[in-house]
Scaffold this active site. Structure first.
Site, PDB file in Angstrom:
ATOM      1  CD  GLN A 159      -2.581  -1.435   2.497  1.00 45.67           C
ATOM      2  OE1 GLN A 159      -2.420  -0.690   3.453  1.00 45.67           O
ATOM      3  NE2 GLN A 159      -3.335  -2.520   2.575  1.00 45.67           N
ATOM      4  CG  HIS A 224      -2.351  -0.902   7.402  1.00 44.46           C
ATOM      5  ND1 HIS A 224      -2.813  -1.586   8.502  1.00 44.46           N
ATOM      6  CD2 HIS A 224      -3.003  -1.445   6.333  1.00 44.46           C
ATOM      7  CE1 HIS A 224      -3.701  -2.491   8.126  1.00 44.46           C
ATOM      8  NE2 HIS A 224      -3.831  -2.422   6.803  1.00 44.46           N
TER       9      HIS A 224
END
Length: 309
Positions: A159, A224
């Site tokens: 991510q 994250h």
């Protein structure tokens, strides 16, 4: 198990297992093994941080993990029974929904993994591509052939990558553009960082790092990073950082991850931040205990800050 799935899996795999930040769990494409129960349970327990999947063995019991596997199996079977092919609406068709009527309109094509968007006062659109490039689209939707120069190196995995872009509210007078990105650390570690710069022609100039966490707090893996910006109209900038797949870090004020931060527009720390006088705490922290806040907005009347994780 519905509650356990919602709390641990839905933010990445989607509330209905349809996928999102992480792959769908409704098809037969598996990142590990062939989707058998044992492999699925092992991934839930031990994670796959390189792919952005945190480990839940420390927070879920063996019974809970087994229950999740059964829940996923049952939801997959339900989807297969109920799924049907639906044609996409025509480009000019108005589509009614429960709350609004809308239509699809293509603004720009040719971008790769667009992550953040921000309009300049002249109608041009800035677009971050997660792989590490900043693009400019003319007011008529024409994408400039070359990416903006001067963008920092990013860690583009899972991510992570080039994340949000925001334009200063008084851009006409300040010229500042803000970027958040996955900053490379030692080895394969990374942490979200923030900079501001001025766009001159097709190049970022006067680049200044506004937030960079202590090197010792950088984390490995691709999970994250956050991250969004909000200007509060009082000279402050809020930005978010995910907990990097380390749930307990979100409660630790000596670490930047799992937090929403507030800084002045020039990167200095406001003297009235809630933890600015607490020994050992990172002074820019505004709130803590967050998992992966990728949406951030401020109520225009009350000033309340909302985040979506």
């Amino acid at each position: 198990m519905t509650k356990v799935f919602a709390e641990t899996c839905a933010s990445c795999h989607g509330p209905k297992l349809e996928g999102g930040l992480a792959p769908s769990m409704l098809d037969d494409v598996w990142a590990a093994g062939n989707g058998d129960d044992a492999t699925m349970a092992g991934v839930i327990k031990d994670g796959r941080l390189a792919n952005g999947m945190p480990a839940f063995g420390a927070v879920l019991s063996g019974q809970d993990i087994r229950g999740l596997v059964i829940y996923i199996r049952e939801e997959r079977a339900k989807h297969q029974r109920e799924s049907a092919t639906v044609a996409a609406p025509a480009a000019d068709a108005v589509v009614p929904s429960e709350k609004h009527a809308f239509k699809l309109e293509t603004v720009v094509t040719g971008v790769d993994a667009p992550w953040g968007l921000a309009f300049l006062p002249d109608g041009r659109l800035l677009i971050t591509e997660k792989g590490g490039t900043l693009r400019i689209t003319a007011a008529d939707g024409t994408l400039a052939p070359e990416p903006v120069q001067g963008v920092p190196a990013v860690v583009s995995k899972g991510q992570g990558g080039l994340l949000d872009v925001a334009v200063h509210p008084d851009y006409a007078n300040t010229g500042w553009i803000y970027l958040s990105y996955s900053d490379p650390g030692e080895g394969d570690s990374a942490m979200t960082a923030v900079l501001r710069a001025k766009l001159r022609g097709n190049t970022l100039e006067e680049v200044k790092t506004l937030f960079e966490a202590p090197a010792a707090t950088y984390r490995t893996g691709g999970a994250h990073f956050g991250s969004r910006f909000v200007f509060d109209g009082k000279g402050h900038v809020f930005f978010s950082i995910g907990e990097r797949g380390q749930q307990t870090d979100a409660q630790d004020l000596t670490r930047p991850n799992g937090k929403i931060h507030r800084i002045n527009e020039d990167g200095t720390v406001p003297t009235d931040n809630p933890f600015v006088k607490q020994a050992g705490a990172i002074p820019s922290i505004w709130s803590y205990g967050h998992r992966n806040p990728q949406g951030l907005a401020q109520h225009p009347e009350t000033g309340a800050l909302y985040d979506a994780e």
